[in-house]
Design an enzyme around this catalytic site. Structure first.
Site, PDB file in Angstrom:
ATOM      1  N   LYS A   1      -2.964   7.056   0.848  1.00 34.57           N
ATOM      2  CA  LYS A   1      -2.740   7.292   2.280  1.00 34.57           C
ATOM      3  C   LYS A   1      -1.838   8.518   2.427  1.00 34.57           C
ATOM      4  O   LYS A   1      -0.640   8.425   2.727  1.00 34.57           O
ATOM      5  CB  LYS A   1      -2.154   6.042   2.962  1.00 34.57           C
ATOM      6  CG  LYS A   1      -2.398   6.043   4.477  1.00 34.57           C
ATOM      7  CD  LYS A   1      -2.258   4.667   5.066  1.00 34.57           C
ATOM      8  CE  LYS A   1      -2.297   4.640   6.583  1.00 34.57           C
ATOM      9  NZ  LYS A   1      -3.534   5.088   7.209  1.00 34.57           N
TER      10      LYS A   1
ATOM     11  N   ARG B   1       0.842  -1.209   0.000  1.00 29.01           N
ATOM     12  CA  ARG B   1       0.000   0.000   0.000  1.00 29.01           C
ATOM     13  C   ARG B   1       0.871   1.250   0.000  1.00 29.01           C
ATOM     14  O   ARG B   1       0.569   2.234  -0.687  1.00 29.01           O
ATOM     15  CB  ARG B   1      -0.956  -0.001   1.190  1.00 29.01           C
ATOM     16  CG  ARG B   1      -1.917   1.172   1.172  1.00 29.01           C
ATOM     17  CD  ARG B   1      -2.981   1.081   2.251  1.00 29.01           C
ATOM     18  NE  ARG B   1      -2.422   1.176   3.579  1.00 29.01           N
ATOM     19  CZ  ARG B   1      -3.132   1.044   4.712  1.00 29.01           C
ATOM     20  NH1 ARG B   1      -4.429   0.799   4.642  1.00 29.01           N
ATOM     21  NH2 ARG B   1      -2.552   1.148   5.876  1.00 29.01           N
TER      22      ARG B   1
ATOM     23  N   ARG C   1       9.283  27.144  -2.291  1.00 31.64           N
ATOM     24  CA  ARG C   1       7.846  26.922  -2.399  1.00 31.64           C
ATOM     25  C   ARG C   1       7.321  27.160  -3.817  1.00 31.64           C
ATOM     26  O   ARG C   1       7.600  28.194  -4.419  1.00 31.64           O
ATOM     27  CB  ARG C   1       7.084  27.818  -1.409  1.00 31.64           C
ATOM     28  CG  ARG C   1       5.593  27.515  -1.365  1.00 31.64           C
ATOM     29  CD  ARG C   1       4.851  28.323  -0.320  1.00 31.64           C
ATOM     30  NE  ARG C   1       3.449  27.957  -0.307  1.00 31.64           N
ATOM     31  CZ  ARG C   1       2.540  28.426  -1.158  1.00 31.64           C
ATOM     32  NH1 ARG C   1       2.882  29.322  -2.067  1.00 31.64           N
ATOM     33  NH2 ARG C   1       1.286  28.010  -1.094  1.00 31.64           N
TER      34      ARG C   1
HETATM   35  N1  PDD Z   1      -5.618   4.856   9.820  1.00 35.82           N
HETATM   36  N2  PDD Z   1      -9.560   4.538   6.641  1.00 35.82           N
HETATM   37  C1  PDD Z   1      -8.833   5.586   7.072  1.00 35.82           C
HETATM   38  C2  PDD Z   1      -9.230   6.953   6.631  1.00 35.82           C
HETATM   39  C3  PDD Z   1      -7.727   5.386   7.910  1.00 35.82           C
HETATM   40  O1  PDD Z   1      -6.998   6.438   8.314  1.00 35.82           O
HETATM   41  C4  PDD Z   1      -7.395   4.064   8.328  1.00 35.82           C
HETATM   42  C5  PDD Z   1      -6.229   3.770   9.222  1.00 35.82           C
HETATM   43  C6  PDD Z   1      -8.180   3.004   7.851  1.00 35.82           C
HETATM   44  C7  PDD Z   1      -7.888   1.565   8.209  1.00 35.82           C
HETATM   45  O2  PDD Z   1      -6.718   1.097   7.584  1.00 35.82           O
HETATM   46  P1  PDD Z   1      -5.823  -0.064   8.245  1.00 35.82           P
HETATM   47  O3  PDD Z   1      -6.708  -1.228   8.463  1.00 35.82           O
HETATM   48  O4  PDD Z   1      -4.782  -0.312   7.238  1.00 35.82           O
HETATM   49  O5  PDD Z   1      -5.264   0.503   9.537  1.00 35.82           O
HETATM   50  C8  PDD Z   1      -9.245   3.270   7.011  1.00 35.82           C
HETATM   51  C9  PDD Z   1      -4.374   4.724  10.558  1.00 35.82           C
HETATM   52  C10 PDD Z   1      -4.422   3.691  11.635  1.00 35.82           C
HETATM   53  C11 PDD Z   1      -3.936   6.083  11.043  1.00 35.82           C
HETATM   54  O6  PDD Z   1      -4.119   7.034  10.282  1.00 35.82           O
HETATM   55  O7  PDD Z   1      -3.377   6.183  12.134  1.00 35.82           O
END
Ligand code: PDD
Length: 318
Positions: A166, A64, A119
């Site tokens: 992410k 990911r 920037r």
């Molecule tokens: N967050 N959706 C969002 C928006 C998230 O931020 C997360 C996890 C998940 C679940 O993903 P996973 O199962 O891979 O943890 C879904 C992490 C824990 C964080 O931002 O700290």
């Protein structure tokens, strides 16, 4: 100098080639992570067991991370072996110098930004990504919280349409988490155009008449590493699983609602917007998934300890 927030004991972190105490890790203010939120992150649990710690489903976390980096055009600074070695190194430093105890679950937080430049919005040429890794203790929800379940509120999902990345650009998620906090709730469950998406930092699962449902993988949600895992665990438990769009009325009429994330594992939601979910207590599907999740952890730990020589999956044992 701004004081360090309370993070005692102070973790040892990795930043751009150096392994240093957190208070010594500095990033220039022109880092594009600071200026634009131009970066990617990953959060992977390192579950403790008798033989050490296993980075759970780590190959999927790394995949990911690679996907997110590719989607925003940042070069991945390490291959998978490099990431594993780096985490082992930082975990060892935390055990030796920061009191990370054997038997303590931990979290690996990885962040890669585009780097430091004058920037200007478009990608600058020839800059090096900023690479940060922090390992801190993980305190999973305790048995009391799991037995009680959590209260959630709901809100319109106003985030951008690249939620599958992410990204550290998390203001939309931050506002949703704050909305929950201000309403004495654990999480905000979001709906976009009336259809369920996800929480501010969790995926959301709905159970009705014994069927477990999740919103489709799309750019409207972050596909959690627990998404595929729960799909597998439901098959293992004989729970019928469906991927489908769900509207607000269906979610409110659910027998069970479950949250999942690296730091929560699975957690039952027993109240939504002050109304009980189902009977207002954790349900049978939650209980089965929680147990199956613990078995999956134990299995990975055992395989890791045995060396898992023929296992094509990559994992680290730290
Ligand atoms: N967050 N959706 C969002 C928006 C998230 O931020 C997360 C996890 C998940 C679940 O993903 P996973 O199962 O891979 O943890 C879904 C992490 C824990 C964080 O931002 O700290």
């Amino acid at each position: 100098m701004t004081a360090l927030p309370d993070v005692s004991p102070e973790p040892i972190v990795y930043l751009n080639g150096e392994v240093v105490p957190l208070s010594e890790a500095r990033v220039p203010v022109l880092d594009r992570g600071f200026i634009f939120g131009d970066g990617i992150y990953e959060v992977a649990p390192l579950y403790a067991h008798a033989g050490g710690r296993t980075a759970f489903r780590f190959e999927q976390h790394l995949a990911r991370l690679a996907r997110s980096l590719a989607k925003v055009g940042i070069a991945n600074p390490f291959d998978n072996a490099g990431w594993r070695a780096l985490i082992e190194r930082v975990v060892a430093a935390n055990e030796a110098e920061a009191g990370l105890a054997a038997g303590q679950d931990a979290i690996a937080y990885i962040q890669v930004t585009r780097g430091v430049a004058k920037r200007g919005h478009a990608f600058p040429a020839g800059i090096q990504p900023t690479v940060f890794l922090m390992v801190t203790p993980l305190n999973l929800p305790d048995a009391a919280l799991r037995a009680e379940g959590v209260r959630c509120v709901s809100a319109e999902d106003r985030r951008w349409l690249n939620c599958d990345i992410k990204s550290v650009s998390l203001l939309g998620n931050v506002l949703m988490a704050q909305y929950a906090a201000e309403n004495d709730a654990f999480e905000t469950i979001q709906f976009r155009d009336g259809m369920l998406t996800e929480g501010s930092s969790s995926n959301v699962w709905v159970v009705k008449d014994g069927v477990l449902s999740a919103p489709p993988r799309s750019q409207k949600i972050l596909e959690g590493i627990r998404y595929g895992l729960i799909e597998e665990l439901s098959a293992e438990c004989g729970i019928r699983f469906e991927v489908r769009e769900m509207n607000e009325a269906e979610v409110r009429a659910a027998d069970e609602i479950i949250l999942s994330s690296a730091t929560k594992e699975v957690l039952p939601v027993t109240q939504l917007d002050s109304q009980p979910v189902g009977e207002g207590k954790p349900g049978a599907v939650f209980a089965a998934l929680y147990d199956a999740y613990q078995r999956a952890k134990a299995n990975e730990a055992q395989e890791a300890q045995q060396g898992a020589k023929n296992d094509p999956r990559e994992r680290i044992t730290v």
